[in-house]
Design a protein around this motif. Sequence first.
Motif: not given
Ligand code: CMP
Length: 138
Positions: A9-11, A49-54, A57-59, A61-63, A91-93, A102-104, A109-117
């Motif tokens: 459950i995200k910040p 934790f998110y190294y796969v996304h390193k 472009p959003f790495f 800001s996400l971290t 959906a992520t967005n 839950i995200r709906k 927003s796509i980044e501040e999206n409440a939950i990770h799974g």
């Molecule tokens: P999560 O399921 O935790 O996995 C990676 C996270 O990166 C994702 O949820 C979002 O919080 C974030 N994310 C994914 N795509 C984007 C994007 N296009 N712009 C910003 N953040 C993103």
Amino acid sequence: MSQRTFSIIKPDAIRKGHAGAILADIEKAGFRIVAIKKLFISKPQAEGFYYVHKERPFFESLTTFMSSGPIVALVLEKENAIADLRRLMGATNPANAEEGTIRKKYAGSIEENAIHGSDGEETASFEIGYFFAGHELV
Ligand code: CMP
């Protein structure tokens, strides 16, 4: 067969006071809470934790976001847990998330999206091990 997945459950959701409602949705959907803790992660911990996304472009800001406030880390169990949690999250967005997910309901927003799974079995086992020791899974 019963399967485990990892969730955060995200910040943003904690700041808005949605942690309890999200946990209730998760339990109502039939998940058993195997482990739960509220904690604060540092930026280097979020990067690990998110190294796969390193390379994304959003790495950066996400971290920064993921280390901006407390999170709730969870290990959840049910049949088909990985896919079922992703369906429950939506959906992520959140703009594309289905009604009732839950995200709906809770994401801004796509980044501040409440939950990770976790997105697969290997990821789930890496992510569970990143946050919990074996003796904490009960
Ligand atoms: P999560 O399921 O935790 O996995 C990676 C996270 O990166 C994702 O949820 C979002 O919080 C974030 N994310 C994914 N795509 C984007 C994007 N296009 N712009 C910003 N953040 C993103």
